[in-house]
Design an enzyme around this catalytic site. Structure first.
Site, PDB file in Angstrom:
ATOM      1  N   VAL A  67     -40.500  23.590  -2.806  1.00 48.06           N
ATOM      2  CA  VAL A  67     -39.849  24.902  -2.947  1.00 48.06           C
ATOM      3  C   VAL A  67     -38.729  24.881  -3.983  1.00 48.06           C
ATOM      4  CG1 VAL A  67     -40.435  25.722  -0.635  1.00 48.06           C
ATOM      5  CG2 VAL A  67     -38.304  24.415  -0.992  1.00 48.06           C
ATOM      6  N   TYR A 159     -25.441  18.345   3.336  1.00 50.68           N
ATOM      7  CA  TYR A 159     -26.222  19.225   4.207  1.00 50.68           C
ATOM      8  C   TYR A 159     -25.422  20.458   4.602  1.00 50.68           C
ATOM      9  CZ  TYR A 159     -29.032  20.704   8.240  1.00 50.68           C
ATOM     10  OH  TYR A 159     -29.790  21.425   9.127  1.00 50.68           O
TER      11      TYR A 159
END
Length: 251
Positions: A67, A159
């Site tokens: 992606v 993250y």
């Protein structure tokens, strides 16, 4: 028999061959949607998921790609356009957790790898699929964030930053696209997925279960939230963050 909430809808779930993404894809199929999933490398898992979706009566398509790669995002758009012609729902779910480490020790490549998938991927897939939304109904974009974006966590700056970026993207895009497409986010707490169980050590998992409910969440406790937001039941949600997290953070 009650009407299915997503009948005649086409849903796209990135990273839909495993984990939370697969749970959402199957839940959408249960509610009558046709489903497109993306996967990075495991064609066997992707094919198994397609067969499960088809067993529920859905038309299903699996598209291989990263992606975070613009060419793959364009390929995804073209495959969807060729097969279905339009979409009604997009779930930006594909992501990775990354390695736990202090920022001072983090290789730049580790930071870039995580940003490429978790944040850039949401940008690219949204950019290329927004033009495919069916203008005859209210469209839905659901971005998968994390409860860590709401409270932070040491040694996971990459993250947490990526998921925080998703939150900001959700707010801005919600304002940009409403009322034609409603953009919201789900920020799950720690969930029992194959990625968590395989990639994270027992100490990490033990730390994650130090929450009021004292356990990891289950995929089937997250997927119904996606169904809510994707269906007409979610037509008054815009720019919101729903965080099923077992009390890990109060939002």
């Amino acid at each position: 028999m009650r009407p299915k909430k997503l009948a005649n809808k086409v849903a796209v779930v990135t990273g839909g061959s495993r984990g939370i993404g697969k749970g959402i894809a199957l839940a959408f199929a249960d509610e009558g949607a046709d489903v497109v999933i993306t996967y990075l490398s495991n064609e066997t898992k992707a094919r198994e998921t397609v067969l499960e979706l088809e067993s529920k009566g859905a038309r299903a398509l699996a598209v291989k790609g990263n992606v975070g790669d613009e060419a793959d995002a364009v390929k995804l758009r073209d495959e969807i356009q060729k097969t279905f012609g339009k979409i009604n729902i997009l779930v930006n779910n594909a992501g990775t957790i990354g390695k736990e480490m202090p920022l001072k020790d983090m290789p730049t490549e580790e930071w870039d790898k995580l940003m490429n998938v978790d944040l850039r991927g949401v940008f690219l897939v949204s950019k290329y699929l927004i033009p495919l939304f069916d203008s005859r109904s209210v469209g839905k974009i659901i971005n998968i964030s994390s409860e860590l974006s709401l409270k932070g966590r040491a040694n996971f700056t990459h993250y947490v930053t990526a998921k925080g970026g998703i939150n900001s993207l959700t707010r801005a895009l919600a304002l940009e696209l409403a009322p034609d497409i409603l953009v919201n986010a789900i920020a799950p707490g720690p969930v029992e997925t194959d990625m968590i169980l395989a990639d994270m050590d027992p100490e990490w998992i033990e730390k994650e279960t130090e929450i009021p409910l004292g356990r990891l969440g289950k995929i089937d406790e997250i997927a119904p939230v996606a169904v809510l937001l994707a269906s007409d039941d979610g037509n008054f949600f815009c720019g919101q963050f729903i965080s099923p997290n077992g009390g890990a953070v109060f939002n």
